[in-house]
Design an enzyme around this catalytic site. Structure first.
Site, short mmCIF file in Angstrom:
data_model
loop_
_atom_site.label_atom_id
_atom_site.label_comp_id
_atom_site.label_asym_id
_atom_site.label_seq_id
_atom_site.Cartn_x
_atom_site.Cartn_y
_atom_site.Cartn_z
N LYS A 80 0.86 -1.19 0.00
CA LYS A 80 0.00 0.00 0.00
C LYS A 80 0.89 1.24 0.00
O LYS A 80 1.92 1.28 0.71
CB LYS A 80 -0.89 -0.04 1.24
CG LYS A 80 -1.96 1.05 1.30
CD LYS A 80 -2.88 0.82 2.52
CE LYS A 80 -4.03 1.82 2.57
NZ LYS A 80 -4.88 1.61 3.75
N SER A 155 -9.78 1.67 2.78
CA SER A 155 -8.93 2.48 1.95
C SER A 155 -7.89 1.67 1.16
O SER A 155 -7.27 2.20 0.25
CB SER A 155 -8.22 3.54 2.79
OG SER A 155 -7.40 2.92 3.75
N SER A 179 -10.04 -0.76 6.90
CA SER A 179 -9.43 -0.54 5.59
C SER A 179 -8.69 -1.71 4.97
O SER A 179 -8.27 -1.61 3.83
CB SER A 179 -8.50 0.67 5.64
OG SER A 179 -9.26 1.84 5.78
#
Lengths: 482, 480, 103
Positions: A80, A155, A179
């Protein structure tokens, strides 16, 4: 949706370590898939093609030399883009950090490198991890590989999509209010939020410090367990890191659930949850029961207030964590005659609307005269939630709930009203507030054919038990899969 | 302190001081970067003290130890503490928040004893991190009128203890004495080098005035940029006068932060209050609480060195001198020596005098207490005159050696007291009439006669006798 | 129980934006104000909870006394640090005029 058999991390590592497959060929295979489908999916902010091939060659050289290349040798991992990677842009999908190259690696990145894993790219996210759909990215949304008109969740949407599209068997995300778990559920992959403190946050760009945790995405429970063992364990650079080694998970996966008491959280199994999701939940409960678990209903009354507490605590901490983006030392600077103006113009140009909203919400919740009513009170609600969980765990070993109230929704469907978007997190938020581990395991599809995930919750450091139940669910799915 | 001290007729001065001390640890408060003054800009930095995205703080155990030591030296209560974030934007702050202690500081409720015996209350002494340093370009190098500024983060993250006094201070001199005493304590503890000129000790003064008899406090101003102890006094007096002048014309001072301008001898308004002081404090989520045990505190107490106030008290008791009179010797770090010398039999008052007047003030004393004691004893016994003693001492300081040997080598015959008495007795016997007069004379007459007898003794001893010793013997004989 | 504060106003949002060094247009102020008000109103449901005597949780873990030894660790190379800087001079970070005096 093509049912493609992509190799697991475990199988890749075995082959590479055994010398029966080159790391280079592994990376090339994954790069080919990326070339084919990434333009439509946009899981990545950056694909590290040359770096990955070079790393693969290094692994192959080590194997040839008879050195131990590490437990994840040759396995591509997607990171990420809020995880600091030395010399490689880390943008948090924000204009304010566009092009910023950290001068250091996050602890998890270092541990991955030592394990022989190969970083194949930095994945897209909601800007600064604030969102539940990856639509808040400054660089465009990621699309759900199962249906390109739908969101992957957020997210960590990019990481979830990367694994779902088999761009990499493993990915890392971060989970502050769901997330990792929610996008895992929406994309049909395994996603784990560990106990707070099991994985070091050093090098994770902070969103809400008392809630953030880094965790694994994988296509199998075994792969997720292996990755968590590698990245977890005490880190002296993180004062909130639990002073223990990583939990031992792979070895306990086959222990089953016989005799385990598992409670379905009543407050999260009724109103507000889509009927098809509920149906999958009950099927999952049945599977566990058939495997010997004792199923009953659990109650976490304070869970209903989790959303409210979260949307005061997380923005408050975020407003402080994001103050450093002031155009002085790194990142976007918009010049002005005074520093204060320069700060303002840089931040205004650099942050998207959701980030600005949360910064203002958080600033307000902390401001003079409001602390007791907002932030202070929310921290007390947190205690109530912890107390409720404690009571539940007197009766149960694990808890069960849906991960997300619905399957993946269409891009643009929930962007007009922030509150509507926030409701996606009702099932996942309580674990973050309590610091407890939880994971999403894919369990069938909804009426629209889109993946559904069920969430397992455990008490602090209860990962081993949680993974055992996950393995049982996974096995059942394998039997019934097309 | 019930008696009101007037700053000016009808007006009382109220001062509270906030002193920041940089701790002399090897590394910074929350990271392992060197804590050292004077390096090339931005060379002692890392992700944590630069506040880079993803960085995290880890508390320096020595800084905590030093802070507790300082707290106990100030008689504070040491308690469990929690770090907090103080949020505001400023370019010398890498995170745009400062990690400090807010409502649960390490030390509270102490007091500092001044040389005159009075006390100033200590509200709290807490830990926090220092900011970077800005230098200003254009203008005259000060921030007002600067076109741009340069920032160096070497200092960012250096551990600080902020010591906040109660508003107990009533005169500029008292304020100076407070800063001076605090500095001495800190140096004695070894927790900071407390150099105001280098910025390792910084003083901010909170100044207000009120009419004598008025119970409430009035508006106060915070004065910053005070760079020496002398400036402490000057700034406070100037500011107090400024307040009084305003009140005198029916106005009042604005509550604000002001800067001391040493060059022009005045304070100037600093930041405008439009910028609200809403720091939005909340507990630092990246750190966990510090909980010292009773054992920790006992260990710290046991290891505390003797502090200046105790040293002054000890020396005053031993020498019978007033507290004010022993300050110099204590400040120089020469009091242990005096105590040792007196401990092996030397006269206390004489020892104090000799140490204060005749030893190099800026150096530690390398002489052996035994030798020095011997010298003092010889002088007290009259074996050496004051002048001779000084000469022997000079020799001892330069080349070492034993006082008796040096005296002999210099030909300062030790007039053993017995020998001196014998000579005096001889002179008395040879002058019975004058002696009879001496015995019954009043002080004035005695003085004159004493001179006669002393002169005779000097003749008889070829100037070797010590005048005072002679007078002493005469007095003793006359008293029989 | 604390009385719930008044709903957040446009002026509040403008004030808070200033504190956070954000510059909002009039349109944004108009847009953000009801959105923030809605979130805070939702937060009002915690009002119903009795939290008297409840100790706030700052940390989910009962960790205490986490400290490190006072030992020097290598700093980062200054070139790497300054490479990311928007404006550098003499090895330092250059910023425009600083009006507000803080420290």
């Amino acid at each position: 949706m093509t049912a493609r058999v992509a190799p697991t991390a475990v199988s890749i590592a075995a082959e590479v370590r055994g010398g029966t497959r080159s790391a280079r060929s592994v990376v090339e295979e994954h790069l080919a898939r990326i070339a084919e489908r990434e333009p439509a999916i946009h899981a990545f902010n950056l694909v590290l093609r040359d770096e990955a091939l070079a790393a693969a060659d290094a692994v192959d050289a080590a194997v040839a030399a008879g050195d131990d290349p590490g437990p994840l040798a040759g396995v591509p991992v997607a990171l990420k883009d809020n995880l600091c990677t030395r010399g490689v842009p880390t943008t948090c999908s924000s204009r304010i950090l566009e092009g910023w190259r950290p001068p250091y690696d996050a602890t998890v990145v270092e541990r991955l490198r030592r394990s022989g894993a190969i970083t194949i790219g930095k994945t897209n996210l909601d800007e600064f991890a604030m969102g539940s759909s990856t639509e808040n990215s400054a660089f465009g949304p990621t699309r759900n590989p199962h249906d390109l008109t739908k969101v992957p969740g957020g997210s960590s949407g990019g990481s979830a999509a990367a694994v779902a599209a088999n761009f990499a068997p493993l990915a890392l995300g971060s989970d502050t209010g769901g997330s990792i778990r929610q996008p895992a559920s929406l994309c049909g992959v395994v996603g784990v939020k560990p106990t707070y403190g099991v994985v070091s946050r050093y090098g994770l760009v902070a969103f809400a410090s008392s809630l953030d945790q880094i965790g694994p995405f994988a296509t199998t429970v075994h792969d997720a367990a292996l990755l968590l063992e590698i990245i977890g364990g005490h880190d002296p650079l993180d004062s909130t890191s639990i002073p223990s080694p990583a939990p031992s998970l792979v070895d306990v996966l086959d222990r089953g659930v016989d005799g385990l008491r598992i409670g379905i959280i009543g407050e999260l199994a009724g109103e507000g949850i889509a009927p098809d999701v509920l149906a999958r939940l009950h099927e999952a409960a049945n599977v566990l029961e058939k495997a010997g678990a004792i199923i009953d209903t659990a109650t976490i009354p304070a869970a209903m207030y989790g959303l409210s507490a979260y949307y005061l605590i997380a923005p408050a901490e975020a407003s402080s964590n994001l103050a450093r983006y002031d155009g002085v030392r790194y990142g976007l600077r918009v010049d002005a005659p005074t520093t204060a103006e320069m700060n303002e113009l840089s931040r205004t140009a650099g942050f998207g609307a959701e980030v600005k909203r949360r910064i203002m919400l958080g600033t307000y919740a902390l401001s003079a005269g409001y602390y007791d009513s907002y932030y202070g009170k929310a921290q007390k609600v947190r205690t109530l939630i912890i107390n409720d969980f404690a009571k539940a765990y007197e009766q149960f070993d694990l808890l069960l709930s849906p991960t997300s109230p619905t399957t993946a929704f269409a891009l643009g469907a929930k962007t007009s009203d922030p509150l509507t978007m926030y409701l996606n997190d009702i099932c996942t938020i309580p674990s973050n507030l309590a610091g407890q581990p939880a994971m999403s395991v894919p369990f069938g599809v909804g009426d629209d054919g889109m993946p559904v995930g069920v969430q397992l919750l455990a008490p602090l450091q209860g990962e081993p038990t949680m993974f055992r139940a996950a393995a049982v669910l996974e096995a059942a799915m394998k039997e019934t899969s097309r | 302190m019930t008696e009101v001290i007037e700053f000016q007729p009808g007006w009382e001065l109220i001062v509270g001081l906030e002193v920041h001390c940089e701790l002399a640890t090897k590394t910074k408060m929350f990271c392992g970067c060197r804590n050292e003054f004077g390096h090339e800009p931005n060379t002692n930095v890392c992700p944590t003290c630069l506040g880079l995205p993803g960085s995290l703080p880890v508390v320096n155990g020595s800084a905590v130890e030093y802070a507790m030591r300082l707290g106990r030296a100030l008689q504070c209560t040491v308690s469990p503490s929690v770090f907090a974030r103080k949020n505001y934007f400023y370019p010398d702050m890498p995170k745009d928040y400062q990690v400090t202690q807010y409502d649960k500081p390490t030390n509270t409720a102490g007091k500092l004893e001044l040389p005159d015996g009075s006390f100033v209350g200590i509200t709290r002494a807490h830990l926090e991190e220092d900011t970077g340093k800005t230098s200003h370009q254009g203008g005259d190098g000060r921030i007002h009128g600067a076109e741009s500024s340069l920032v160096d983060y070497n200092r960012a993250g250096v551990p600080l203890v902020e010591i906040v006094s109660e508003p107990d201070i009533r005169t500029a001199d008292q304020a100076k004495a407070y800063v001076d005493e605090l500095r001495k304590i800190v140096l004695a503890l070894g927790v900071s080098d407390a150099k105001m000129e280098e910025g390792s000790m910084r003083v901010d003064a909170n100044v207000s005035v009120r009419p004598v008899g008025e119970p409430e406090f009035r508006t106060r101003c915070e004065i910053k940029n005070i760079n020496s102890i002398r400036s402490v006094g000057r700034a406070i007096e100037h500011e107090a006068k400024r307040h009084i002048a305003l009140y005198d014309v029916g106005e009042k001072p604005t509550q604000e932060t002001r800067h001391w301008d040493e060059e022009h001898g005045r304070t100037r308004a600093g930041r405008s209050k439009e910028n609200s002081d809403d720091y939005r404090y909340f507990d630092e989520p990246d750190l966990v609480p510090l909980v010292p045990t009773a054992d920790d505190i006992a260990r710290i107490d046991a290891a505390l060195p003797m502090l200046p106030a105790s040293r002054r008290r000890r020396l005053a008791e031993i020498t019978g001198a007033a507290a004010a009179d022993v300050t110099l010797v204590v400040d120089r770090g020469h009091d242990d020596f005096v105590v040792s010398v007196v401990g092996v039999g030397a006269d206390a008052k004489k020892t104090l005098t000799r140490v204060e007047n005749d030893l190099p003030p800026d150096q530690p004393i390398t002489l052996a207490p035994q030798s020095f004691a011997q010298l003092v004893i010889m002088e007290t016994a009259g074996e050496l005159t004051a002048t001779q003693a000084k000469q022997v001492l000079a020799e001892m300081l330069e080349n070492g050696g034993d006082p008796k040997a040096i005296a002999a080598a210099k030909g300062f015959e030790a007039m053993a007291s017995g020998a001196l008495e014998a000579v005096v007795d001889g002179i008395i016997a040879a002058n019975p009439a004058d002696w009879a007069e001496f015995v019954v004379a009043d002080d004035k007459a005695r003085k004159k006669l004493s001179g006669f007898f002393t002169g005779q003794v000097m003749k008889a001893t070829q100037g070797q006798a010590d005048g005072r010793a002679v007078a002493e013997v005469l007095a003793r004989r006359a008293a029989r | 129980m604390l009385p719930m504060p008044k709903p957040i106003s446009r002026a509040d949002v403008a004030h808070v934006a200033r504190l956070a060094r954000l510059r909002l247009t009039d349109d944004e102020l108009d847009q953000f104000t009801p959105q923030l008000a809605a979130v805070l109103a939702h937060a009002a449901d915690v009002e119903a909870l009795d939290v008297t005597g409840v100790v706030p949780t700052a940390h989910p873990l009962p960790l205490r006394n986490v400290v490190r030894a006072d030992v020097v660790r290598p700093s980062i190379d200054r070139a790497a640090v300054l490479a990311a800087a928007p404006n550098v001079e003499d090895g330092q970070f250059r910023v425009p005029s600083i009006l507000a005096e803080e420290s």
